[in-house]
Design a protein around this motif. Structure first.
Motif, PDB file in Angstrom:
ATOM      1  N   LYS A 202      45.244  34.507  32.208  1.00  0.00           N
ATOM      2  CA  LYS A 202      45.681  35.765  32.135  1.00  0.00           C
ATOM      3  C   LYS A 202      45.026  36.622  33.082  1.00  0.00           C
ATOM      4  N   LEU A 203      43.854  36.404  33.408  1.00  0.00           N
ATOM      5  CA  LEU A 203      43.059  37.235  34.511  1.00  0.00           C
ATOM      6  C   LEU A 203      44.138  36.918  35.912  1.00  0.00           C
ATOM      7  N   SER A 204      44.511  35.922  36.150  1.00  0.00           N
ATOM      8  CA  SER A 204      45.233  35.431  37.546  1.00  0.00           C
ATOM      9  C   SER A 204      46.557  36.264  37.307  1.00  0.00           C
ATOM     10  N   ILE A 205      47.372  36.325  36.169  1.00  0.00           N
ATOM     11  CA  ILE A 205      48.474  37.157  36.090  1.00  0.00           C
ATOM     12  C   ILE A 205      48.177  38.740  36.265  1.00  0.00           C
ATOM     13  N   GLN A 206      46.959  39.095  35.622  1.00  0.00           N
ATOM     14  CA  GLN A 206      46.480  40.418  35.616  1.00  0.00           C
ATOM     15  C   GLN A 206      46.414  41.244  36.996  1.00  0.00           C
ATOM     16  N   THR A 207      45.547  40.222  37.561  1.00  0.00           N
ATOM     17  CA  THR A 207      45.174  40.625  39.076  1.00  0.00           C
ATOM     18  C   THR A 207      45.955  40.205  40.181  1.00  0.00           C
ATOM     19  N   GLY A 208      46.891  39.461  39.949  1.00  0.00           N
ATOM     20  CA  GLY A 208      48.045  38.901  40.868  1.00  0.00           C
ATOM     21  C   GLY A 208      47.344  38.039  41.980  1.00  0.00           C
ATOM     22  N   VAL A 209      46.068  37.502  41.569  1.00  0.00           N
ATOM     23  CA  VAL A 209      45.571  36.394  42.432  1.00  0.00           C
ATOM     24  C   VAL A 209      45.759  35.028  41.833  1.00  0.00           C
ATOM     25  N   PRO A 210      46.382  34.205  42.795  1.00  0.00           N
ATOM     26  CA  PRO A 210      47.078  32.688  42.305  1.00  0.00           C
ATOM     27  C   PRO A 210      45.807  32.003  41.817  1.00  0.00           C
ATOM     28  N   SER A 211      46.244  31.158  40.828  1.00  0.00           N
ATOM     29  CA  SER A 211      45.156  30.155  40.486  1.00  0.00           C
ATOM     30  C   SER A 211      45.688  28.754  40.028  1.00  0.00           C
TER      31      SER A 211
END
Length: 757
Positions: free
Chosen positions: A611-620
């Motif tokens: 969820k944090l990755s999708i929210q901030t746009g930072v790939p994980s």
């Protein structure tokens, strides 16, 4: 991968010679590097040094000026692999926001498909080189009637999507170069592209440095004089300190627009004859001569998946000339498995030799190597005198010999045991490996127990991972457990440079055992990382966290100085209204949480990271990047489905969306199989071509090679001067050569198929 890309660009520049621009030209035809120049910079020739867009050319016959056809003779055959022709750049804008130690970068530009006939189409490949620890945040593309936007989705959704659609090319060409392909763009089309990424500022002796790739080659300058070329740069700096920020240097003529306490804003706009031929660099100072710090408080954004309050604190080391340095006890633990053969082990040897020469006579050291067995330079810690250091280097030269196996736990346990009785010094272990082993979680558990009983100053384990086959999250976790540092390098070009950076940072520690007090009255608190690392003179310390409750008004940072005396400093608490803390720390938090999720195998934590990755746009590791294509089509009376909208000219349109999956470009959690097979470290895997690929390549390269050697107009002019007898001889000769080439092609296929087909 990078070498293939560079060769494709070189082929594209040769094909670009076919393009005729008429007499109204502002630049010469693309100049190819001389053989001497290519040899001098073979590793980096034609790789992008600024945001670039390339036409992907499979059919060389489509290469021509879309506005002014040259009617050159048709070129038969295909380019395999496809050639890449750099597109001409019409406008560029660079927008940089610096917050604390992070830069958020946005580049907006317009490129034109100047090299493909107006009646033809080609794919366009975007290449984005990024600076220090760059992380791609998104790409948006607009062309007539179509738009493309990158998005992140869950890994599960990505797997489902790949069942119905083939993943398209896209990902990292090198660790700092991201690429993505836009399919089937008409010749003569203008592409408006917006690309965003984050990167770290480097730090040295109280000065921050920003470096962004912004060196455009001459051949992307529009060839027609009438096209205006507007170059824009906007830069803002928010150091967060509330003290004066001093500009120390800049590569471009920026004009100051605003200056406040801790803040600067600059701009630059100009009509240029040629695009920027140097990287954009900027440096500034914002710290004092002593250790200073501050603390920010911020409410969570409305759309944040975590609605706890945000805090962040920083410590700047200042200039530490008068501060007593720590006495250091250092153990170097080096992987000498067979995959480290050659350059990797040689570079590690050079870096350790340089680090040993920086130790003080009062320091002590030891060196270990491990494969299946463990070898030691000495059975005890040795003083870092010139003679002992020289003996240590000689020992490395003699004993850095590769062997089978990768047994990690015994050398780590031995190193911690050797440093267990240190008094009044800073014990540290430098652990270097390129492999992954199956008992990594057990190793973390074992080290966690040993470090807990190691006293008030436990050994710091500083980890260094080479290549993509080692588990960088295991190494990150190992470092976090001991307040250590982690550094990585994904290809073999920069091993010595990155390892030297780790040594310099760790050996310049100025404050130990850092704590923030009083925070015990908070209802809940979570700090990233949970064990606060030491402060070094080579980099500021930036910590991020979440909390519930009333944050105390008076906060102190405590620690130990080089003489083991106590240190305490008041932290100025302030509201961070204009610093997007969630974006500034997003990549660091995701990496730390991923290491924790790998170690704990916690599914709820994995869901949180997603969820944090999708929210901030930072790939994980738990998300996949996709490309969303939106196509505008005229609305017909019979159309009932799809999203409808009104176009720019007032006509009714429908919007057709298509999701294009991209290749997974996560680094993963190591590869134990490859480690057992002793595959050398590197970025990207080489795949052997199959029989069909050999056949196509052999059958299609002949005409393309001829086209690359001479231009079509030269051939026409030459042929008009030949007599009939000479033409007959050449016809018979070329017919014979064609038969030989066909025979060789069939032989290659037979060999590839084992001779059975």
């Amino acid at each position: 991968m990078a070498e293939d890309f560079a060769r494709a660009v070189e082929d594209g520049l040769k094909l670009a010679k076919r393009i005729y621009f008429g007499n109204d030209r502002a630049v010469a035809a693309p100049r190819l590097a001389s053989p001497m120049e290519r040899a001098a910079s073979a590793a980096h020739a034609h790789l992008p040094t600024a945001p670039m867009v390339y036409a992907v050319i499979h059919e060389p016959g489509i290469v021509d000026n879309p506005d002014l056809p040259s009617y050159q003779p048709h070129v038969h055959g295909r380019c395999d692999p496809p050639a890449l022709i750099p597109l001409q750049l019409n406008a560029i804008e660079l927008d940089v926001d610096c917050y604390l130690d992070t830069a958020l970068v946005t580049v907006t530009g317009s490129w034109r498909v100047h090299c493909v006939m107006g009646s033809k189409r080609c794919d366009c490949r975007i290449a984005i080189p990024m600076g220090e620890q760059g992380s791609i945040l998104g790409v948006e593309v607009e062309i007539p009637r179509k738009s493309y936007t990158t998005q992140l989705i869950t890994a599960e959704d990505g797997h489902e999507l790949e069942k119905t659609a083939q993943p398209q090319s896209g990902g990292f060409l090198k660790p700092n170069i991201f690429t993505i392909t836009i399919p089937q763009v008409d010749g003569g089309t203008n592409l408006s592209i917006k690309m965003s990424w984050s990167q770290k500022l480097t730090y040295n002796e109280g000065e921050f440095f920003l470096d962004i790739p912004f060196h455009f080659p001459e051949y992307v300058t529009p060839a027609v004089k009438k096209i205006s070329k507007r170059e824009k740069i906007y830069l803002s700096v928010n150091a967060g300190t509330g003290t004066e920020v001093l500009c120390k240097g800049c590569s471009h003529p920026l004009k100051e627009k605003m200056r406040n306490a801790g803040k600067l804003r600059f701009s630059y706009e100009a009509d240029v004859l040629k695009w920027s031929n140097t990287d954009f660099s900027f440096s500034y100072t914002a710290s004092s001569s002593s250790i200073v710090g501050g603390l920010f408080l911020q409410s969570a954004p409305v759309q944040d998946v975590d609605q706890r309050e945000i805090f962040s604190f920083y410590l700047f080391p200042g200039k530490q000339q008068r501060t007593k340095a720590f006495k250091r006890e250092v153990v170097f633990v080096v992987d000498i498995s067979k995959s480290m053969t050659g350059k990797p082990l040689e570079n590690v040897n050079n870096a350790i030799s340089a680090a040993l020469s920086k130790l003080n006579p009062g320091d002590s050291f030891n060196i270990m190597t491990f494969s299946d067995d463990t070898s030691l330079f000495s059975t005890s810690m040795e003083p870092a005198t010139p003679d002992t250091v020289e003996r240590g280097i000689e020992w490395m030269n003699k004993n850095f010999v590769v062997a089978d196996g990768t047994n990690v736990l015994p050398p780590l346990e031995k190193a911690v045991e050797m440093l267990s009785n240190t008094r009044g010094s800073l014990p540290m272990i430098f652990f270097v490996t390129d492999g992954s082993v199956e008992d990594e979680r057990h190793i973390c558990d074992a080290m966690k127990k040993r470090l807990a009983s190691a006293g008030s100053v436990c050994p710091r384990i500083h980890t260094f991972g080479l290549g993509i086959f080692c588990n960088h999250y295991f190494l990150q976790m190992l470092a976090n457990l001991s307040r250590g540092q982690h550094e990585s390098v994904y290809n073999t070009d920069h091993i010595e440079e990155r390892l030297d950076k780790l040594f310099t940072r760790a050996l310049s520690t100025v404050l130990l055992n850092i704590t923030i007090e009083p925070l015990q009255n908070l209802d809940e608190i979570e700090v990233y990382p949970s064990n606060i690392p030491d402060l070094t003179s080579a980099s500021p310390l930036m910590i991020y966290g979440r909390y519930r409750g009333k944050f105390p008004e008076n906060v102190k940072a405590n620690g130990l100085l080089g003489d083991m005396s106590s240190f305490s400093a008041d932290l100025t608490v302030q509201s961070a209204k204009d610093i997007p803390l969630d974006k500034v720390f997003a990549k660091n938090v995701i990496d730390l949480l991923t290491a924790k999720a790998w170690f704990s195998e916690d599914k709820q934590l994995i869901e949180k990271i997603t969820k944090l990755s999708i929210q901030t746009g930072v790939p994980s590791e738990y998300t996949r990047m996709i490309q969303l294509e939106n196509t505008e089509e005229a609305l017909k009376p019979s159309d009932t489905g799809g999203k409808k909208q009104t176009g720019r000219n007032g006509e009714k349109q429908k919007l057709i969306s298509r999701t294009i999956p991209l290749q997974n470009f996560g680094i993963g959690f190591g590869d134990t199989t490859v480690t057992r097979e002793n595959v050398p470290p590197g970025f990207g895997e080489q795949r052997a071509p199959d029989a069909a690929e050999k056949f196509v390549k052999a059958a299609s390269s002949c005409c393309v090679s001829l086209c690359n050697k001479c231009c079509c107009m030269c051939c026409v002019q030459c042929c008009t001067k030949l007599n009939d007898q000479c033409v007959l001889v050449f016809t018979q000769l070329f017919t014979a050569l064609a038969c030989i080439a066909c025979f060789e092609c069939c032989s290659n296929v037979c060999c590839a198929c084992g001779g059975d087909e």
